[in-house]
Motif scaffolding. Structure first.
Motif, short mmCIF file in Angstrom:
data_model
loop_
_atom_site.label_atom_id
_atom_site.label_comp_id
_atom_site.label_asym_id
_atom_site.label_seq_id
_atom_site.Cartn_x
_atom_site.Cartn_y
_atom_site.Cartn_z
N ILE A 54 0.82 -1.21 0.00
CA ILE A 54 0.00 0.00 0.00
C ILE A 54 0.85 1.26 0.00
O ILE A 54 1.80 1.39 0.77
N LYS A 55 0.47 2.19 -0.86
CA LYS A 55 1.10 3.51 -0.90
C LYS A 55 0.22 4.52 -0.16
O LYS A 55 0.73 5.38 0.56
N ALA A 56 -1.10 4.45 -0.37
CA ALA A 56 -2.01 5.41 0.27
C ALA A 56 -3.37 4.77 0.50
O ALA A 56 -3.75 3.83 -0.20
N ASP A 70 2.56 0.08 -6.99
CA ASP A 70 2.72 -0.07 -8.44
C ASP A 70 1.63 0.67 -9.22
O ASP A 70 1.44 0.42 -10.41
N GLY A 71 0.92 1.60 -8.57
CA GLY A 71 -0.01 2.48 -9.26
C GLY A 71 -1.39 1.92 -9.54
O GLY A 71 -2.14 2.48 -10.34
N LYS A 72 -1.77 0.85 -8.88
CA LYS A 72 -3.11 0.30 -9.05
C LYS A 72 -4.02 0.85 -7.96
O LYS A 72 -3.56 1.30 -6.91
N TYR A 73 -5.33 0.80 -8.24
CA TYR A 73 -6.33 1.29 -7.29
C TYR A 73 -7.29 0.15 -6.98
O TYR A 73 -7.78 -0.52 -7.88
N PHE A 74 -7.54 -0.04 -5.70
CA PHE A 74 -8.47 -1.07 -5.24
C PHE A 74 -9.50 -0.41 -4.33
O PHE A 74 -9.23 0.63 -3.73
N SER A 75 -10.65 -1.05 -4.21
CA SER A 75 -11.65 -0.53 -3.29
C SER A 75 -12.39 -1.68 -2.63
O SER A 75 -12.42 -2.80 -3.12
N CYS A 76 -13.00 -1.36 -1.48
CA CYS A 76 -13.85 -2.31 -0.78
C CYS A 76 -14.88 -1.53 0.01
O CYS A 76 -14.68 -0.37 0.35
N GLY A 77 -16.00 -2.19 0.28
CA GLY A 77 -17.12 -1.57 0.96
C GLY A 77 -18.37 -1.65 0.09
O GLY A 77 -18.39 -2.36 -0.91
N PRO A 78 -19.42 -0.90 0.43
CA PRO A 78 -20.63 -0.96 -0.38
C PRO A 78 -20.43 -0.21 -1.69
O PRO A 78 -19.79 0.83 -1.72
N ASN A 79 -20.94 -0.75 -2.75
CA ASN A 79 -20.83 -0.10 -4.06
C ASN A 79 -22.23 0.23 -4.59
O ASN A 79 -22.45 0.33 -5.78
N ILE A 80 -23.17 0.42 -3.68
CA ILE A 80 -24.57 0.63 -4.04
C ILE A 80 -24.73 1.86 -4.93
O ILE A 80 -25.50 1.86 -5.88
N SER A 81 -24.01 2.93 -4.63
CA SER A 81 -24.09 4.17 -5.42
C SER A 81 -22.88 4.35 -6.32
O SER A 81 -22.62 5.44 -6.82
N GLY A 82 -22.10 3.30 -6.49
CA GLY A 82 -20.90 3.38 -7.32
C GLY A 82 -19.71 4.00 -6.59
O GLY A 82 -18.72 4.34 -7.21
N GLU A 83 -19.82 4.13 -5.27
CA GLU A 83 -18.76 4.79 -4.51
C GLU A 83 -17.43 4.06 -4.53
O GLU A 83 -16.39 4.67 -4.31
N CYS A 84 -17.42 2.78 -4.83
CA CYS A 84 -16.16 2.04 -4.89
C CYS A 84 -15.49 2.15 -6.26
O CYS A 84 -14.37 1.69 -6.43
#
Length: 143
Positions: A54-56, A70-84
């Motif tokens: 992890i960088k940030a 390495d410049g990739k983006y990941f997300s986790c959590g609810p994606n109900i409104s597209g927030e992820c």
């Protein structure tokens, strides 16, 4: 701990040896450890997500955005409104899922902005363009 970032939940802390710990509310899987049970004691996040350096870390309302070295983006959590930032919007993401949009479109990100009380993300590109995803409901006026 360095880079501790949350007002209502405790989230990963990036250390030089890439040991990342999580603790706190996890109702929507926002800690990225594969379940949605709250965590009351520090646990090593890397045990659940091997080989991710992890960088940030950015947090919104019940979701987490992870930038890797390495410049990739990941997300986790609810994606109900597209927030992820994931193409599908009808699921809860309990393990970090890669956000592929910017890679697919060959867009380089300079900065990510989230708010712990909002269900959205602002992405600033290296060309000073702004991208937005998630909900604008109850998040205040965008400018």
């Amino acid at each position: 701990m360095r880079n501790w970032t949350s007002m209502y939940q405790s989230v990963p802390d990036n250390q030089d040896d890439h040991a990342t710990f999580v603790v706190g509310r996890n109702k929507c899987g926002q800690l990225g450890i594969g379940h949605n049970t709250n965590v009351s004691k520090l646990i090593l996040w890397n045990e659940y997500n091997k080989n991710v350096k992890i960088k940030a870390i950015n947090n919104g309302y019940r979701f987490t955005i992870i930038t890797t070295e390495d410049g990739k983006y990941f997300s986790c959590g609810p994606n109900i409104s597209g927030e992820c930032g994931i193409d599908t919007v009808d699921e809860i993401i309990q393990k970090p899922m890669e956000i592929n949009y910017f890679k697919r479109m060959n867009i380089k990100i300079k900065k990510i902005s989230t708010n712990p009380f909002a269900k959205n993300i602002l992405w600033l590109t290296t060309n000073n363009e702004i991208y937005f995803n998630g909900s604008n409901y109850n998040s205040g006026r965008m400018s």
